[in-house]
Design a protein around this motif. Sequence first.
Motif, mmCIF file in Angstrom:
data_model
loop_
_atom_site.group_PDB
_atom_site.id
_atom_site.type_symbol
_atom_site.label_atom_id
_atom_site.label_comp_id
_atom_site.label_asym_id
_atom_site.label_seq_id
_atom_site.Cartn_x
_atom_site.Cartn_y
_atom_site.Cartn_z
ATOM 1 N N ARG A 29 0.852 -1.185 0.000
ATOM 2 C CA ARG A 29 0.000 0.000 0.000
ATOM 3 C C ARG A 29 0.885 1.231 0.000
ATOM 4 N N HIS A 40 -4.387 6.740 -0.987
ATOM 5 C CA HIS A 40 -3.951 5.352 -0.808
ATOM 6 C C HIS A 40 -4.041 4.593 -2.126
ATOM 7 N N TRP A 41 -3.003 3.822 -2.410
ATOM 8 C CA TRP A 41 -2.968 2.939 -3.579
ATOM 9 C C TRP A 41 -2.587 1.558 -3.090
ATOM 10 N N LEU A 42 -3.351 0.546 -3.467
ATOM 11 C CA LEU A 42 -3.060 -0.823 -3.081
ATOM 12 C C LEU A 42 -2.592 -1.596 -4.308
ATOM 13 N N SER A 53 -5.407 -0.772 -7.167
ATOM 14 C CA SER A 53 -6.711 -0.263 -6.768
ATOM 15 C C SER A 53 -6.505 0.876 -5.775
ATOM 16 N N ARG A 54 -7.549 1.626 -5.559
ATOM 17 C CA ARG A 54 -7.522 2.700 -4.562
ATOM 18 C C ARG A 54 -8.155 2.136 -3.301
ATOM 19 N N SER A 55 -7.320 1.852 -2.295
ATOM 20 C CA SER A 55 -7.837 1.259 -1.077
ATOM 21 C C SER A 55 -6.882 1.531 0.074
ATOM 22 N N GLU A 57 -6.975 -0.533 2.717
ATOM 23 C CA GLU A 57 -6.989 -1.766 3.499
ATOM 24 C C GLU A 57 -5.572 -2.192 3.882
#
Length: 135
Positions: A29, A40-42, A53-55, A57
Amino acid sequence: MGTTVADYLRGLGPGLRPELPETTAGTLRLDAREDGRTEHWLLTIADQHVEVSRSAEDADLVVRADRSVFDEMATGHVHVSAALLRNDLTVQGDIRLLNLLRRIFPGPPGARHPRTVAREVMEGRTGVGGWGAPR
């Protein structure tokens, strides 16, 4: 301004990335800070593929930096390891995955693979002599 980290990550296609090890998998992340907020970028990596994805988590490795540092990494002007050593970015989690991030981002502009340079030297196509000595 050149490529931003957002542009670069959006542009990563779903195809095979042979520069990534076949047996390494994990999640990274990227937390890019700018003007008091965090983007945030995952990145989910498996089988030499990267899914973006944009997450926010949880991830195996979390990399935090100012957005400008990530932007410079996306253009190849800043190396991941150098940024870490200068404390321009911090990591939390499985630091072994940091090498994947180095392979995902581009190298310096104009950089060439050492094998290509050696081939050119052997063929006499560069201004460098044997053993790297100038001609």
